[in-house]
Design an enzyme around this catalytic site. Sequence first.
Site, PDB file in Angstrom:
ATOM      1  N   HIS A  30      28.119  41.581  50.035  1.00 45.10           N
ATOM      2  CA  HIS A  30      26.863  42.305  50.199  1.00 45.10           C
ATOM      3  C   HIS A  30      26.798  42.899  51.597  1.00 45.10           C
ATOM      4  O   HIS A  30      27.020  42.198  52.580  1.00 45.10           O
ATOM      5  CB  HIS A  30      25.658  41.369  49.975  1.00 45.10           C
ATOM      6  CG  HIS A  30      25.351  41.163  48.528  1.00 45.10           C
ATOM      7  ND1 HIS A  30      24.086  40.934  48.060  1.00 45.10           N
ATOM      8  CD2 HIS A  30      26.150  41.144  47.435  1.00 45.10           C
ATOM      9  CE1 HIS A  30      24.104  40.796  46.756  1.00 45.10           C
ATOM     10  NE2 HIS A  30      25.354  40.913  46.338  1.00 45.10           N
ATOM     11  N   LYS A  56      21.137  29.690  56.105  1.00 46.97           N
ATOM     12  CA  LYS A  56      21.987  29.120  57.148  1.00 46.97           C
ATOM     13  C   LYS A  56      22.530  27.729  56.848  1.00 46.97           C
ATOM     14  O   LYS A  56      23.490  27.279  57.473  1.00 46.97           O
ATOM     15  CB  LYS A  56      21.199  29.068  58.475  1.00 46.97           C
ATOM     16  CG  LYS A  56      20.954  30.413  59.088  1.00 46.97           C
ATOM     17  CD  LYS A  56      22.231  31.094  59.535  1.00 46.97           C
ATOM     18  CE  LYS A  56      22.114  32.605  59.501  1.00 46.97           C
ATOM     19  NZ  LYS A  56      23.242  33.257  58.868  1.00 46.97           N
ATOM     20  N   PRO A  96      15.693  27.202  54.003  1.00 48.47           N
ATOM     21  CA  PRO A  96      16.720  28.106  53.468  1.00 48.47           C
ATOM     22  C   PRO A  96      16.412  29.603  53.642  1.00 48.47           C
ATOM     23  O   PRO A  96      17.215  30.438  53.257  1.00 48.47           O
ATOM     24  CB  PRO A  96      16.786  27.726  51.989  1.00 48.47           C
ATOM     25  CG  PRO A  96      15.565  26.980  51.701  1.00 48.47           C
ATOM     26  CD  PRO A  96      15.090  26.368  52.970  1.00 48.47           C
ATOM     27  N   TYR A 130      13.821  39.691  50.083  1.00 48.95           N
ATOM     28  CA  TYR A 130      12.926  38.666  50.634  1.00 48.95           C
ATOM     29  C   TYR A 130      11.533  39.301  50.697  1.00 48.95           C
ATOM     30  O   TYR A 130      11.332  40.282  51.400  1.00 48.95           O
ATOM     31  CB  TYR A 130      13.344  38.279  52.059  1.00 48.95           C
ATOM     32  CG  TYR A 130      14.647  37.515  52.173  1.00 48.95           C
ATOM     33  CD1 TYR A 130      15.878  38.154  52.072  1.00 48.95           C
ATOM     34  CD2 TYR A 130      14.644  36.136  52.399  1.00 48.95           C
ATOM     35  CE1 TYR A 130      17.068  37.459  52.192  1.00 48.95           C
ATOM     36  CE2 TYR A 130      15.838  35.427  52.532  1.00 48.95           C
ATOM     37  CZ  TYR A 130      17.038  36.093  52.419  1.00 48.95           C
ATOM     38  OH  TYR A 130      18.223  35.394  52.541  1.00 48.95           O
ATOM     39  N   TYR A 135      21.752  37.127  60.579  1.00 51.30           N
ATOM     40  CA  TYR A 135      21.961  36.889  59.143  1.00 51.30           C
ATOM     41  C   TYR A 135      23.457  36.804  58.800  1.00 51.30           C
ATOM     42  O   TYR A 135      23.873  35.944  58.022  1.00 51.30           O
ATOM     43  CB  TYR A 135      21.303  38.004  58.319  1.00 51.30           C
ATOM     44  CG  TYR A 135      21.105  37.645  56.858  1.00 51.30           C
ATOM     45  CD1 TYR A 135      22.042  38.022  55.890  1.00 51.30           C
ATOM     46  CD2 TYR A 135      19.997  36.909  56.445  1.00 51.30           C
ATOM     47  CE1 TYR A 135      21.864  37.685  54.557  1.00 51.30           C
ATOM     48  CE2 TYR A 135      19.816  36.565  55.108  1.00 51.30           C
ATOM     49  CZ  TYR A 135      20.759  36.959  54.172  1.00 51.30           C
ATOM     50  OH  TYR A 135      20.590  36.617  52.841  1.00 51.30           O
TER      51      TYR A 135
HETATM   52  P1  FAS Z   1      25.354  17.662  51.209  1.00 55.02           P
HETATM   53  O1  FAS Z   1      24.005  17.002  51.174  1.00 55.02           O
HETATM   54  O2  FAS Z   1      25.614  18.865  50.372  1.00 55.02           O
HETATM   55  O3  FAS Z   1      26.481  16.600  50.798  1.00 55.02           O
HETATM   56  C1  FAS Z   1      26.404  15.253  51.248  1.00 55.02           C
HETATM   57  C2  FAS Z   1      27.152  14.394  50.245  1.00 55.02           C
HETATM   58  O4  FAS Z   1      27.154  13.049  50.729  1.00 55.02           O
HETATM   59  C3  FAS Z   1      26.474  14.376  48.885  1.00 55.02           C
HETATM   60  O5  FAS Z   1      27.407  14.639  47.873  1.00 55.02           O
HETATM   61  C4  FAS Z   1      25.906  12.958  48.769  1.00 55.02           C
HETATM   62  O6  FAS Z   1      25.945  12.472  47.448  1.00 55.02           O
HETATM   63  C5  FAS Z   1      26.854  12.190  49.656  1.00 55.02           C
HETATM   64  N1  FAS Z   1      26.274  10.963  50.198  1.00 55.02           N
HETATM   65  C6  FAS Z   1      24.996  10.753  50.595  1.00 55.02           C
HETATM   66  N2  FAS Z   1      24.850   9.479  51.040  1.00 55.02           N
HETATM   67  C7  FAS Z   1      26.074   8.877  50.917  1.00 55.02           C
HETATM   68  C8  FAS Z   1      26.573   7.586  51.204  1.00 55.02           C
HETATM   69  N3  FAS Z   1      25.783   6.641  51.712  1.00 55.02           N
HETATM   70  N4  FAS Z   1      27.884   7.317  50.932  1.00 55.02           N
HETATM   71  C9  FAS Z   1      28.692   8.272  50.427  1.00 55.02           C
HETATM   72  N5  FAS Z   1      28.292   9.531  50.131  1.00 55.02           N
HETATM   73  C10 FAS Z   1      26.984   9.816  50.383  1.00 55.02           C
HETATM   74  N6  FAS Z   1      21.374  26.122  52.073  1.00 55.02           N
HETATM   75  C11 FAS Z   1      21.428  27.462  52.040  1.00 55.02           C
HETATM   76  O7  FAS Z   1      22.138  28.063  52.843  1.00 55.02           O
HETATM   77  N7  FAS Z   1      20.696  28.159  51.105  1.00 55.02           N
HETATM   78  C12 FAS Z   1      19.917  27.513  50.170  1.00 55.02           C
HETATM   79  O8  FAS Z   1      19.266  28.139  49.352  1.00 55.02           O
HETATM   80  C13 FAS Z   1      19.849  26.121  50.166  1.00 55.02           C
HETATM   81  N8  FAS Z   1      19.090  25.437  49.241  1.00 55.02           N
HETATM   82  C14 FAS Z   1      19.032  24.058  49.300  1.00 55.02           C
HETATM   83  C15 FAS Z   1      18.257  23.316  48.375  1.00 55.02           C
HETATM   84  C16 FAS Z   1      18.189  21.909  48.447  1.00 55.02           C
HETATM   85  C17 FAS Z   1      17.358  21.130  47.452  1.00 55.02           C
HETATM   86  C18 FAS Z   1      18.892  21.228  49.463  1.00 55.02           C
HETATM   87  C19 FAS Z   1      18.809  19.709  49.582  1.00 55.02           C
HETATM   88  C20 FAS Z   1      19.671  21.943  50.378  1.00 55.02           C
HETATM   89  C21 FAS Z   1      19.745  23.359  50.302  1.00 55.02           C
HETATM   90  N9  FAS Z   1      20.524  24.114  51.186  1.00 55.02           N
HETATM   91  C22 FAS Z   1      20.593  25.458  51.159  1.00 55.02           C
HETATM   92  C23 FAS Z   1      21.285  23.468  52.195  1.00 55.02           C
HETATM   93  C24 FAS Z   1      22.546  22.923  51.564  1.00 55.02           C
HETATM   94  O9  FAS Z   1      23.231  23.970  50.962  1.00 55.02           O
HETATM   95  C25 FAS Z   1      23.293  22.202  52.635  1.00 55.02           C
HETATM   96  O10 FAS Z   1      23.321  22.942  53.843  1.00 55.02           O
HETATM   97  C26 FAS Z   1      24.691  21.843  52.234  1.00 55.02           C
HETATM   98  O11 FAS Z   1      24.648  21.150  51.020  1.00 55.02           O
HETATM   99  C27 FAS Z   1      25.266  20.993  53.361  1.00 55.02           C
HETATM  100  O12 FAS Z   1      26.406  20.409  52.906  1.00 55.02           O
HETATM  101  P2  FAS Z   1      26.789  18.905  53.353  1.00 55.02           P
HETATM  102  O13 FAS Z   1      26.639  18.802  54.821  1.00 55.02           O
HETATM  103  O14 FAS Z   1      28.100  18.653  52.713  1.00 55.02           O
HETATM  104  O15 FAS Z   1      25.652  17.977  52.739  1.00 55.02           O
HETATM  105  C1  PHB Z   2      20.252  31.530  47.052  1.00 50.84           C
HETATM  106  O1  PHB Z   2      20.841  32.434  46.434  1.00 50.84           O
HETATM  107  O2  PHB Z   2      20.122  30.375  46.589  1.00 50.84           O
HETATM  108  C2  PHB Z   2      19.668  31.843  48.414  1.00 50.84           C
HETATM  109  C3  PHB Z   2      19.999  33.031  49.040  1.00 50.84           C
HETATM  110  C4  PHB Z   2      19.474  33.305  50.296  1.00 50.84           C
HETATM  111  C5  PHB Z   2      18.625  32.388  50.899  1.00 50.84           C
HETATM  112  C6  PHB Z   2      18.308  31.182  50.274  1.00 50.84           C
HETATM  113  C7  PHB Z   2      18.832  30.907  49.018  1.00 50.84           C
HETATM  114  O3  PHB Z   2      18.106  32.671  52.127  1.00 50.84           O
END
Ligand code: FAS
Ligand code: PHB
Length: 393
Positions: free
Chosen positions: A72, A297, A293, A201, A384
Amino acid sequence: MKTQVAIIGAGPSGLLLGQLLQREGISSVIVEAKSAEYVLGRIRAGVLEQGSADLLREAGAGERMDREGHVHEGFSLAFAGRRERIDLKALTGGKTVMVYGQTEVTRDLMAAREAAGGVTFYEARDVKPEGFYGDTPRVSFLKDGERVDIECDYIAGCDGFHGVCRQSVPREAITCFERVYPFGWLGILSRTPPAAPELIYASHERGFALCSMRSDTLSRYYVQCSLDDRVDDWSDDRFWDELRRRLPEDVAASLTTGPSIEKSIAPLRSFVAEPMKFGRMFLVGDAAHIVPPTGAKGLNLAASDVRTLHRVLSIRYREGREDILEQYSPACLRRIWKAERFSWWMTSLLHRLDDDPFSRRMQLADLDYFTHSAAGRTTIAENYVGLPYEPIA
Ligand code: FAS
Ligand code: PHB
């Protein structure tokens, strides 16, 4: 069992780190609390900075992203009946973003690790990082009722915001900064064509909305909702009606709706833990920081932490330099705080914060200024696409 780096967590941080280390001949074992299917079932991020996409390629897990992902070159801000496109490519000397879902990133990294013969323990219980202030750290956990101990040189805490690693640090050794927002995001996934070719957005008096996508036939939408809302309060019809009311009229008129195949509410929070290194344990990704989000980032910050940790561990093992490890935390935090700022700013700019008419006028003035001035557009664009990575020397 022995390994060089014991990684706790098989989300994007843990899997990407494992792959980058493996390509350097640095051994790792990943310990994950959930099943692989559960990890893949979490619908999260959708936008990769160019640096994150390059890291996936470096990790040997970028081939499907390059085939199926969508580059994009811009996105739009919609407000006060206007739609202003931010031309990322023109404003940043050619940089773009890759739209490719976190689920697919995780799937590709899991496949790459399996192909490389990497060891991953899923559904581990009672995971404990131990001895990380000494010279012989270890990770212990229960697997099928048996206690397993992994002796290692270093522990990478890639276990997310609710993980065990940050909780294992003595309270006096860590400082946490937090801002919890008084609203959430209700997100749905639908097998429908995206509302527009690029992300939109939208800042509306009724609240924020975002039109995103995963492919030409899979769309991802969000509307700002109350923290009191439950997913069951929102039927698909109610969601589509509210989304239409917050979008520009032409976009709303041409919106293709359909049944939601995933629906969830995510709370919004800004959070940073300092420092990110404790003896021989490193906090990585969501284990150390969370962003709302709005700035896309979260996943990208996790990837940049992984890049920094990979670089310092690579130098440590290649050159025998322990001092280089002290660069990890300050280098990560300099970039993290700038991404926290951008994510907080985009959230404050685009969401309905209160019922104060003056606040809304300030938001509209900000949107008008930043989309009209070249400096303003460039500010949005360069954040961005992702600010430059910190050099490691
Ligand atoms: P993660 O949380 O992805 O992974 C951590 C892992 O550790 C998980 O698999 C968990 O099961 C495991 N774990 C936890 N406790 C443990 C333990 N005690 N022992 C062993 N394993 C354990 N980011 C965006 O950029 N855009 C978005 O739209 C967006 N939406 C999101 C929506 C939600 C609901 C959440 C929670 C996050 C969102 N994020 C978004 C952010 C997300 O993408 C994170 O930045 C990304 O998952 C980070 O990756 P990890 O650091 O690997 O953490
Ligand atoms: C998504 O596609 O899930 C998304 C994209 C941009 C954002 C947040 C979420 O800033």
